[in-house]
Scaffold this active site. Structure first.
Site, mmCIF file in Angstrom:
data_model
loop_
_atom_site.group_PDB
_atom_site.id
_atom_site.type_symbol
_atom_site.label_atom_id
_atom_site.label_comp_id
_atom_site.label_asym_id
_atom_site.label_seq_id
_atom_site.Cartn_x
_atom_site.Cartn_y
_atom_site.Cartn_z
ATOM 1 N N HIS A 12 0.741 -1.106 0.079
ATOM 2 C CA HIS A 12 0.092 -0.007 0.013
ATOM 3 C C HIS A 12 0.925 1.255 -0.137
ATOM 4 O O HIS A 12 0.282 2.427 -0.342
ATOM 5 C CB HIS A 12 -1.013 0.038 1.436
ATOM 6 N N ASP A 42 2.946 9.419 -0.456
ATOM 7 C CA ASP A 42 1.728 8.809 -0.265
ATOM 8 C C ASP A 42 1.601 7.641 -0.977
ATOM 9 O O ASP A 42 1.425 7.873 -2.241
ATOM 10 C CB ASP A 42 0.634 9.722 -0.226
HETATM 11 O O1 LIG Z 1 -2.490 1.040 10.630
HETATM 12 P P1 LIG Z 1 -1.926 2.576 11.065
HETATM 13 O O2 LIG Z 1 -0.409 2.190 11.426
HETATM 14 O O3 LIG Z 1 -2.991 2.795 12.085
HETATM 15 O O4 LIG Z 1 -1.943 3.249 9.702
HETATM 16 C C1 LIG Z 1 -3.059 3.337 8.686
HETATM 17 C C2 LIG Z 1 -2.673 2.855 7.541
HETATM 18 O O5 LIG Z 1 -1.885 3.734 6.800
HETATM 19 C C3 LIG Z 1 -1.107 3.138 5.695
HETATM 20 O O6 LIG Z 1 -2.117 3.188 4.474
HETATM 21 C C4 LIG Z 1 -1.730 3.243 3.203
HETATM 22 O O7 LIG Z 1 -2.736 2.500 2.490
HETATM 23 C C5 LIG Z 1 -3.514 3.396 1.820
HETATM 24 C C6 LIG Z 1 -4.693 2.414 1.148
HETATM 25 O O8 LIG Z 1 -3.955 1.835 -0.001
HETATM 26 C C7 LIG Z 1 -3.043 4.378 0.955
HETATM 27 O O9 LIG Z 1 -3.979 5.116 0.324
HETATM 28 C C8 LIG Z 1 -2.007 5.239 1.507
HETATM 29 O O10 LIG Z 1 -1.505 6.165 0.803
HETATM 30 C C9 LIG Z 1 -1.116 4.315 2.363
HETATM 31 O O11 LIG Z 1 -0.407 5.152 3.393
HETATM 32 C C10 LIG Z 1 -0.471 2.087 5.623
HETATM 33 O O12 LIG Z 1 0.179 1.753 4.585
HETATM 34 C C11 LIG Z 1 -1.623 0.956 6.182
HETATM 35 O O13 LIG Z 1 -1.122 -0.347 6.526
HETATM 36 C C12 LIG Z 1 -2.041 1.368 7.576
HETATM 37 O O14 LIG Z 1 -3.191 0.822 8.064
HETATM 38 O O1 LIG Z 2 -10.827 11.354 11.153
HETATM 39 C C1 LIG Z 2 -10.484 10.623 10.093
HETATM 40 C C2 LIG Z 2 -9.551 10.899 9.218
HETATM 41 C C3 LIG Z 2 -9.371 9.917 8.332
HETATM 42 N N1 LIG Z 2 -10.442 8.975 7.797
HETATM 43 C C4 LIG Z 2 -10.002 7.920 6.857
HETATM 44 O O2 LIG Z 2 -8.936 7.407 6.623
HETATM 45 C C5 LIG Z 2 -8.850 6.988 5.579
HETATM 46 C C6 LIG Z 2 -7.019 7.660 5.215
HETATM 47 O O3 LIG Z 2 -6.906 7.021 3.822
HETATM 48 P P1 LIG Z 2 -5.553 7.538 3.184
HETATM 49 O O4 LIG Z 2 -5.241 6.574 1.864
HETATM 50 O O5 LIG Z 2 -5.815 8.766 2.899
HETATM 51 O O6 LIG Z 2 -4.267 7.480 4.170
HETATM 52 P P2 LIG Z 2 -3.702 6.568 5.200
HETATM 53 O O7 LIG Z 2 -4.186 7.120 6.519
HETATM 54 O O8 LIG Z 2 -4.069 5.195 4.925
HETATM 55 O O9 LIG Z 2 -2.061 6.675 4.863
HETATM 56 C C7 LIG Z 2 -9.523 7.694 4.621
HETATM 57 O O10 LIG Z 2 -10.523 6.513 4.270
HETATM 58 C C8 LIG Z 2 -10.263 8.595 5.467
HETATM 59 O O11 LIG Z 2 -11.637 8.834 5.396
HETATM 60 C C9 LIG Z 2 -11.280 8.741 8.932
HETATM 61 O O12 LIG Z 2 -12.134 7.591 8.686
HETATM 62 N N2 LIG Z 2 -11.556 9.758 9.815
#
Ligand SMILES: O=P(O)(O)OC[C@H]1O[C@H](O[C@H]2O[C@H](CO)[C@@H](O)[C@H](O)[C@H]2O)[C@H](O)[C@@H](O)[C@@H]1O
Ligand SMILES: O=c1ccn([C@@H]2O[C@H](COP(=O)(O)OP(=O)(O)O)[C@@H](O)[C@H]2O)c(=O)[nH]1
Length: 466
Positions: free
Chosen positions: A157, A365
């Site tokens: 991801h 990202d």
């Molecule tokens: O599980 P956390 O440590 O709380 O973090 C949340 C997720 O963050 C990252 O998200 C990635 O996946 C998204 C969907 O493909 C993508 O849009 C975003 O750019 C990425 O940063 C992380 O890779 C996940 O594993 C986490 O669960």
């Molecule tokens: O207050 C918040 C902020 C973010 N999000 C969700 O968290 C996800 C963030 O995903 P993104 O791919 O932009 O980044 P990531 O946090 O996975 O790196 C999106 O679906 C947002 O709608 C949420 O549910 N509540």
């Protein structure tokens, strides 16, 4: 149809629509799994004094969720450690923040081994196994060690960084070699895929083969780019929910005669929040006549609080938002509303819709689903403008956004000015093209393209005895 076993570190049991909590991966997997029979396996989010390997099973919204607790040392060395202090900064081009601690690597291997051993009894011969993200790169290898012969796919991801960055990681070859135990490895964009292939060719003497196959370490696997999407139809529906209306109306009441600029991100240094605040400050300095006509709402729920770099960015953002507000605020207005709360998705839908501008400016990202949600939530007759970092994976599909370099306060300021001044016909033209893409390349298309690619591969190994 085969059963699908999805494995990810973060597992959010599917909730009623709109209620799930933060994090793009969990959002997408919950949406993707709703229509598939199978299991979603991962960490419960809890720790116990000792690892028990006990599986907790739960059925929610038609999805079976199986989770295990980790022990405290696992949480520190695997999740806070190797995943979020080593691999995350490395994949986001922040080797200045990357810690190369041997104990982290050992914790990472241990947890992957424990995940494999716990999952093994749940695997049936025809299951497809789909592993997600940087926490679980060696899981495929560990499953193979336990004689799992099923087709196993892996999806990353986050960005796959340039070869020279990967090479800063001790034992990088071993990590990459373990990816060759999968049958299919997917990336968010062609750029990350190419960077991976370049590494494999240059560092491991590998070879690109026709048909998107890659050979190295004596093995051949399929690779591809599979950009993740959102459930765009669901977002349109959320618009009509009472909570979406309520948040929309609250923000509309606070921005009468003003334009709302909105940012929504986990509080993470990769999201470019400091640079965004500085860009907005530049806008205020460049356009004194517009100062009182904008309100910038930044939603930034705290994330990974056990990691120092996240505590530090939080302190810097507190200071920066305070300084900018102190300098520009007046009796009845302050320029930045900075909120560390986590909002439900239906509430976010209302916020996005109330905004004239979506400001999505990560420094790096993997994809960024917020950019897609912002587009899906707009009013087709009066849509807002998306300002998007060229370094978000989403920029590859969202060319009609105002694409900017997030490191430049001038570019952020100019894009804000352009978005404020943009006439309705141009806003509609850009939004239609963006929406068409977001709804076509949605989460179902992502899931189906990956799963069909995995299903289409021959089972190279002899089938398991049932
Ligand atoms: O599980 P956390 O440590 O709380 O973090 C949340 C997720 O963050 C990252 O998200 C990635 O996946 C998204 C969907 O493909 C993508 O849009 C975003 O750019 C990425 O940063 C992380 O890779 C996940 O594993 C986490 O669960
Ligand atoms: O207050 C918040 C902020 C973010 N999000 C969700 O968290 C996800 C963030 O995903 P993104 O791919 O932009 O980044 P990531 O946090 O996975 O790196 C999106 O679906 C947002 O709608 C949420 O549910 N509540």
């Amino acid at each position: 149809m085969s059963r699908l076993i999805v494995v990810s570190n973060r597992v959010t049991p599917p909730a009623a629509k709109g209620e799930e909590s933060v994090g793009g991966l969990a959002m997408a997997l919950a949406a993707a799994l709703r229509e598939y029979s199978g299991i979603w396996f991962g960490w419960s989010g809890k720790t116990t004094p000792e690892f028990t390997g006990q599986i907790q099973m739960q059925k929610a919204e038609g999805v079976t969720v199986a989770t295990v607790d980790l022990e405290e040392a696992d949480y520190q060395e695997y999740y806070n450690g190797f995943a979020n202090k080593t691999l995350w900064p490395l994949c986001h081009y922040r080797i200045d923040l990357a810690a190369y601690d041997r104990a982290f690597g050992e914790g990472y291997e241990r947890v992957n081994c424990r995940f494999a051993e716990t999952l093994r009894p749940l695997v049936e011969p025809d299951d497809l196994i789909w592993v997600h993200d940087y926490h679980l790169i060696p899981l495929g290898r560990e499953l193979r060690r336990l004689d799992v012969k099923n087709r196993i796919g892996f999806f990353l991801h986050v960005p796959w960084p340039a070869h020279q960055l990967v090479a800063t990681l001790p034992r990088h070859r071993q990590l990459v070699q373990s990816l060759f135990d999968y049958d299919l490895v997917g990336f968010q964009t062609e750029e990350y895929l190419q960077a991976f292939e370049e590494y494999v060719v240059a560092e491991a003497g590998g070879e690109r083969l026709p048909g998107g196959r890659l050979r190295a370490f004596g093995r051949t696997m399929q690779v591809g780019a599979f950009p993740i999407g959102i459930d765009a139809a669901e977002f349109a529906d959320l618009q009509r929910s009472p909570r979406a209306r309520r948040t929309h109306d609250i923000m509309a009441a606070h921005t009468v005669f003003r334009s709302l600029v909105v940012g929504v991100d986990r509080l993470d240094y990769s999201k470019g929040l400091e640079e965004r605040f500085l860009g907005f400050e530049r806008f205020l300095a460049d356009h004194p006549e517009l100062r009182r006509e904008v309100l910038f709402l930044q939603v930034a729920p705290v994330s990974r609080e056990g990691v120092e770099a996240y505590q530090e960015i939080r302190a810097r953002l507190d200071a920066l938002s305070g300084r900018i507000n102190g300098e520009y605020a007046d009796l009845d207005w302050n320029p930045i509303r900075y909120v560390n709360r986590n909002y439900r998705r239906d509430e976010l839908a209302g916020l996005y819709r109330a905004a004239r501008v979506g400001l999505v400016t990560p420094l790096r990202d993997g994809m960024n689903l917020v950019a897609k949600e912002f587009v899906a939530a707009q009013n087709p007759e009066n849509p807002g403008v998306l300002i998007l970092s060229r370094f978000a994976g989403a920029a590859n599909q969202m060319k009609e956004a105002l694409l900017i370099n997030p490191n430049s306060p001038e570019e952020i300021s100019e894009a804000l000015m352009r978005a404020m001044a943009m006439e309705l016909p141009e806003r509609i033209r850009r939004w239609r093209a963006l929406y068409e893409n977001v709804s076509r390349e949605d989460v179902t298309a992502w899931r189906d393209s990956f799963v069909h690619a995995l299903e289409g591969l021959e089972v190279r190994r002899t089938a398991l005895a049932s």
